[in-house]
Design an enzyme around this catalytic site. Structure first.
Site, PDB file in Angstrom:
ATOM      1  CB  CYS A 192      -0.876   0.004   1.246  1.00 42.06           C
ATOM      2  SG  CYS A 192       0.134  -0.015   2.718  1.00 42.06           S
ATOM      3  CB  CYS A 233       4.415  -0.534   1.728  1.00 41.79           C
ATOM      4  SG  CYS A 233       3.300  -1.563   2.654  1.00 41.79           S
ATOM      5  CG  ASP A 269       2.438 -35.009  -2.487  1.00 41.57           C
ATOM      6  OD1 ASP A 269       2.911 -36.112  -2.228  1.00 41.57           O
ATOM      7  OD2 ASP A 269       2.738 -33.965  -1.888  1.00 41.57           O
ATOM      8  CG  ASP A 284       3.575 -29.721  -0.906  1.00 41.74           C
ATOM      9  OD1 ASP A 284       3.603 -30.935  -1.171  1.00 41.74           O
ATOM     10  OD2 ASP A 284       3.753 -29.275   0.232  1.00 41.74           O
ATOM     11  CG  ASP A 330       4.677 -34.087  -5.215  1.00 43.89           C
ATOM     12  OD1 ASP A 330       4.609 -35.323  -5.227  1.00 43.89           O
ATOM     13  OD2 ASP A 330       4.488 -33.391  -4.209  1.00 43.89           O
TER      14      ASP A 330
END
Lengths: 741, 52
Positions: free
Chosen positions: A46, A49, A455, A633, A637
């Site tokens: 934003c 920041c 997985d 993940d 995989d």
């Protein structure tokens, strides 16, 4: 054994290696005295920041400019003087709480920015030309009804021609280039009919202008380009945003390796620069940067993301370690066994590449539509020409005129918009929910899957042990938790989580790979493996266990399991309700996987698979005609993700799995796959509707064009109306999804 | 008719200026960060003066 113990202070977190800065000054771009550094910023969202980061940096007198690009979350800092000032820049941004990673812009930024700017340039030229020419054309059309002098009409048309020709040369370039590439490659895409349409409109209008004819369509070509370019630009923006997010994920996970030199010095090198034989230090909580053999230290490794094994593995000197594992308990020294290009990771990357080549590129709906569309339209135009030549005596020029009018009326404007408009809206909606799509056609492929392969570890399960047998009395749990809270070991953390209000006890000693011990006035309390706690027997149920022994009290056994995610059952049921078949492909041990699958009611279970076996299985399924969505993940995989028809990973996943996957779901939210699948199915339905709508306009108007009844005004109205219909229909794919009952 | 002879060139010229101005904004990178531009209007003027 006491010598191996270390007093633990729970407040001390693993620190970043102290001299990471060395590698950072290598990223500085030098331009004379001017130095420039590009950083990826995590956590900037934003105006505040922007202000904090830029304000902090520009307060430094050496820094001449600091600019944060919020779309791409990239920070560019320029300063004059020492290149090592880069270290201070990074430190001061990190001090205000933003994690930054330096990157080399050579690789990615320029391409994105350049193509975005080129599209904008083309778009603005097309907008200028189409609005001005439409103004002139309207004057001509109304003038024709009110007896405007032919000389005035032709003056206005000549001006239109003067504006159109350069405008098409600029605005049509993205289409001409892509069409040329397709034709040279021996196939056709949606840009081929667009390019042919634009060129034929312009040439015919010029000829008609010279002949003082009526069929002058100068307004059509820039309008066509304008509408298509709006679609292209929006599509570009959505994709650039997803791509930037994915790149950011990958780059933020890049880690340096702390290499111990002979003189006791520790140098942080990029993992790629580590050579076999070097000694690498890995602290507790850090990711192992390279394959190696442990030379010093005992610890427990979380290998879930590498092999799919859910429970931590104890390691001691001599044990092999794979890059990507997370060091759980204590610092380790490893000797690198391979350079990065011969590591397990490199092996996985090779498997991913092989799987990608064997899968081949998918044919998208847009391509299929273009392949049907182009020959039909050109066939009809040819028939029109021959028909007029054979059955009338108006001459070849008029016949050609009618044939080209058919091409213009069957203008691919709506067809060209039908697919991208829906993809933009649908991917934009998913992006807002944190779901990243690597490509627009991922939705198309997802909509047609019939199997989902999961997985286990980290995807369906939490990927970390959870305490399943709670002791009956609260006091036992609190005692165990007070010891456990002092350790970073996954099992200890699982115990501590059950009593979050218990503070860590002071004076806990950790014996890596063994357990925790605390001396009290009454005697020693121990929490750890059976042998450490003096339990002579083992209970044969394969469960992961931890024992607690206290002076004068019976010992207590804690057992752990990698439980399914809370939303796993719901997600699976939702997918089943959409008549998808579910399977598990896991690298974990077979009995563990079988028990887990039973828990979730999944019949098709394959456990103990290596990455190569996962690919084999998926390729076998493909040969059976199954279309598989693979979700995973882990590093192991990644090849399966690349081999599958379509694939999804998570933001918490291993970088290799993220770069292999088509879709990246937000971390720990498995149920979002239901949302993605539902919106994919809806998007494809709307794309089909759009193609039919576009075709309907053509079916209604092409016959008129064949018999020569279409005017330039009619063509303009038909084109705008069909584009508008298609676009409005596409907007529906961004509506919130209805809840399934 | 006479009016058209200078009105149309004037209209095109004015439009052309607009087009050139837009092309300049593209070239100077003003569309590279649309999200940032949307947020930056919230920053105080004195901040942006200082950061120029």
């Amino acid at each position: 054994m006491n010598a191996a113990g270390a007093l633990l202070d729970p407040q001390v977190l693993p620190q970043r290696p102290p001299d990471l800065q060395r590698s950072i000054s290598a990223f500085v771009e030098e331009d004379g005295d001017q130095k420039r550094l590009h950083l990826l910023v995590e956590g900037a969202y934003c105006a505040a920041c922007i202000q904090t980061i830029e304000g902090r940096l520009t307060a430094d007198p050496i820094i001449t400019e600091a600019r944060l690009n919020l779309t791409l979350r990239r920070l560019t800092v320029t300063w004059k003087g020492d290149r090592h000032h880069a270290n201070n820049i990074v430190e001061s941004v990190e001090a205000i709480g933003y994690h930054v990673t330096p990157f080399d812009p050579e690789h990615l930024t320029q391409v994105d920015l350049q193509s975005g700017r080129e599209l904008l340039r083309a778009l603005s030229v097309a907008a200028f030309a189409s609005s001005n020419i439409m103004m002139l054309s309207l004057a001509v059309w109304t003038g024709q009804m009110q007896d405007m002098a032919p000389a005035t009409q032709s003056l206005l048309q000549w001006i239109s021609a003067l504006v159109t020709l350069p405008a098409i040369a600029v605005a049509g370039r993205p289409f001409f280039r892509s069409a040329l590439r397709a034709i040279l490659g021996g196939h056709t895409n949606i840009d081929v009919p667009v390019a042919i349409g634009v060129l034929s409109i312009t040439v015919m209008s010029l000829v008609e202008l010279v002949r003082h004819g009526h069929d002058v369509y100068f307004d059509s070509a820039p309008t066509l380009l304008f509408v298509l370019l709006i679609g292209r630009y929006l599509d570009f923006r959505v994709r650039a945003r997803s791509r930037a997010a994915i790149e950011r994920l990958l780059m933020l996970k890049a880690h340096g390796a702390a290499v111990c030199r002979d003189d006791g010095h520790i140098d942080v090198l990029p993992a790629a620069a580590v050579e076999a034989g070097m000694i690498v230090l890995v602290k507790a909580g850090e990711r192992v940067p390279i394959d190696g053999i442990i030379t010093e230290g005992c610890s427990e490794l979380d290998v879930s993301i590498v092999t799919g094994e859910s429970l931590p593995v104890s390691v001691a000197p001599g044990a092999p370690v794979l890059a990507g594992s997370i060091n759980g308990a204590a610092a380790l020294r490893l000797q690198a066994t391979n350079t990065i290009d011969r590591s397990y990771l490199a092996e996985i990357v090779r498997l991913v590449e092989m799987a990608e080549t064997s899968r081949g590129p998918a044919v998208t709906i847009a391509d299929r539509a273009a392949r049907i569309w182009t020959p039909i339209v050109h066939g009809v135009a040819l028939l029109t020409f021959t028909g007029w030549c054979l059955f009338t005596n108006t001459g070849a020029v008029t016949a050609l005129l009618h044939a080209v009018t058919v091409l213009i009326i069957a203008c691919p404007c709506a067809i060209g918009l039908a697919v991208p408009a829906v993809q933009i809206v649908a991917t934009g909606m998913l992006l807002k929910q944190g779901i990243l799509l690597r490509s627009g056609d991922a939705l198309e492929r997802l909509a047609s899957v019939d199997h989902v392969a999961f997985d286990k570890t980290g995807t369906l399960s939490e990927g970390r042990p959870v305490l399943v047998s709670l002791p009956e009395d609260c006091e036992t749990l609190r005692t165990a938790a007070s010891l456990a809270a002092a350790s970073r070991h996954p099992l200890a953390q699982a115990i501590a989580q059950n009593a979050p209000d218990v503070p860590p006890a002071i004076g806990v000693i950790e014996f890596p790979g063994q357990g925790l011990s605390l001396l009290t006035a009454l005697g020693e309390i121990r929490l750890g493996r059976a042998s450490f706690c003096g339990v002579g027997y083992e209970i044969e149920d394969e469960a992961t266990e931890v024992w607690l022994t206290r002076p004068g009290q019976p010992r207590v056994r804690f057992t752990f399991e990698d439980l399914p995610r809370k939303d796993a059952r719901h997600a699976i049921e939702e997918l089943r309700a959409r008549s998808l078949k579910i399977a598990i492909l896991s690298g974990d041990r077979k009995p563990t996987v079988a028990r887990f699958a039973e828990n979730l009611n999944i019949d098709e279970v394959h456990g103990g698979l290596t990455p190569a076996e996962k690919i084999e299985l998926i390729e076998h399924w493909r040969s059976e005609g199954r279309r598989v969505l693979m979700m995973g993940d882990g590093l192991n995989d990644a090849p399966a993700l690349a081999a599958a028809f379509v694939s999804a990973s998570f933001t918490h996943g291993a970088p290799a799995s993220q770069s292999a996957a088509d879709i990246i779901l937000p971390s720990d939210r498995l149920e979002t796959i239901g949302v993605v699948h539902a919106s994919a199915v809806r998007a494809i339905r709307i794309i089909r509707q759009n193609l039919v709508l576009a075709a309907l306009y053509n079916i209604a108007l092409v016959p008129l064009a064949i018999i020569g009844l279409v005017t330039p005004l009619g063509a303009a109205i038909a084109m705008s109306a069909s584009s508008l219909t298609v676009t409005l229909n596409a907007l529906r794919s961004g509506l919130p999804l209805k809840e399934r009952r | 008719m006479g009016a058209l002879l200078f009105l149309i060139p004037i209209a095109l010229l004015l439009g052309g200026f607009g087009l050139l101005a837009f092309l300049w904004t593209v070239k100077s990178g003003q569309y590279d960060d649309l999200d940032g531009a949307a947020e930056r209007i919230l920053l105080d003027d004195e901040y942006s003066e200082r950061n120029r």
